[in-house]
Structure formats: structure tokens, C-alpha cells
Design an enzyme around this catalytic site. Sequence first.
Site, PDB file in Angstrom:
ATOM      1  NE  ARG A  25      -1.676   1.507   3.769  1.00 20.61           N
ATOM      2  CZ  ARG A  25      -1.096   2.645   4.133  1.00 20.61           C
ATOM      3  NH1 ARG A  25      -1.263   3.745   3.435  1.00 20.61           N
ATOM      4  NH2 ARG A  25      -0.332   2.685   5.199  1.00 20.61           N
ATOM      5  CB  VAL A  26       1.794   3.941  -2.024  1.00 22.22           C
ATOM      6  CG1 VAL A  26       3.049   3.101  -2.176  1.00 22.22           C
ATOM      7  CG2 VAL A  26       0.917   3.837  -3.247  1.00 22.22           C
ATOM      8  CB  SER A  27      -0.275   7.572   1.549  1.00 21.24           C
ATOM      9  OG  SER A  27       0.077   6.796   2.666  1.00 21.24           O
ATOM     10  CB  THR A  28      -0.254  10.136  -2.625  1.00 24.51           C
ATOM     11  OG1 THR A  28       1.162  10.005  -2.790  1.00 24.51           O
ATOM     12  CG2 THR A  28      -0.574  10.771  -1.284  1.00 24.51           C
ATOM     13  CD  GLN A  70       3.435   7.780  -0.812  1.00 30.26           C
ATOM     14  OE1 GLN A  70       2.435   7.108  -0.651  1.00 30.26           O
ATOM     15  NE2 GLN A  70       4.121   8.315   0.184  1.00 30.26           N
TER      16      GLN A  70
END
Length: 185
Positions: free
Chosen positions: A8-11, A14
Site C-alpha cells: 500500500r502507498v498513500s498517494t 508514490q
Amino acid sequence: MMLVGYARVSTQDQNRDAQVEALKAAGCERVFSEVASGAKRGRPILAEVLDFLRQGDTLVVFKLDRAARSLPHLIELMDSLKTKGTGFRSLTEEINTTTPGGKLLFHLMAAIAEFERDLIRERTMVGLTAARAKGRTGGRPRRMTDDKIEAVRTLLSNGAAVKDAAAAVGVSVPTLYRYLPGSAR
């Protein structure tokens, strides 16, 4: 018995590639990935992963914060995995709940988190009790003080409109009605 990865990445800016490669190198047969803030509770791909896992499988993440947004959330996730009979592994922190040492480490973390929550709750209750003993109560201050209520009553008895009386004391009409429910509309 399958290793299932979750990246998982936040944005969108990324890149998940490094996480995905590390998960594949660790032996994950299937890797799910998503772009979602860790602060959001509802992460559809994580929910899909949890639904996909079967008894004996192991959820693998690159780092703990990729799976959970806080220690209580991590404990909730672990409880869910344990109920399903699945394991958990974090590559960076080297936590593996499929081993006796990993289980011990996780239970120690959970016990410390529970102890911390209990201490916070206890301190809060002591503080509230002390504040009450001093005559203070929690919450926001009342918008309509006794002086304002008396001023509104005077204005209304002199024929002022409810809207004008509310504006004169700096409250909304619904607030005025809440404090003076018998006022003419």
C-alpha cells in the site's frame, strides 16, 4: 498454505514497485496492492485480501504501517487473522506470527498497548473527577448564558422579532428556540 502479499502507498505519486518486489522475493504467490491513506479505515483492497485468505495462509506486508494505521488497529487486524487461522508476517520488522517467537513478540506488543490504553483511561477518569470536585464540567461553554436568556425575553416581550432577538445576543434562531422553547415563532 499460501503467502499472500499486501502493498500500500498513500498517494498516486508514490511507487509500490519496491514493496511488490520485496513481497515476491519473500515468496508471496499473490500480491494485492492499493493506493489508500493509512488513516482511512475503509480500504477495499485490504478487505479483499482478508476475504481471500484461507486457513493456514500468511498475510505478508513490507512494513507494519502498510497494514494498520495504529497499534489498536493492528491488534484488531491480528485478532481477525487469528480467528481465521491465518498468520501475519512483516518483512521490515521481522515479525512472523507463524513462529513461537513471533507470537510471543506480538502478544507482548498487544499487552503493552492494552496497558497503555488502561493507563490513559485511568488518568482521564482521575482528571475528570478532580475537575468535577473543583466545580468544572466538560464540554463547550453554553452559548446562551442566563444574562442572554433574560435579554432575549425582554426583547421578545417588547415586540422584537425572534430573528432580531437572536442576532442581538449573537446566536442562531434554532439555538434561541432550544433555550426558550415556548417562544413565539
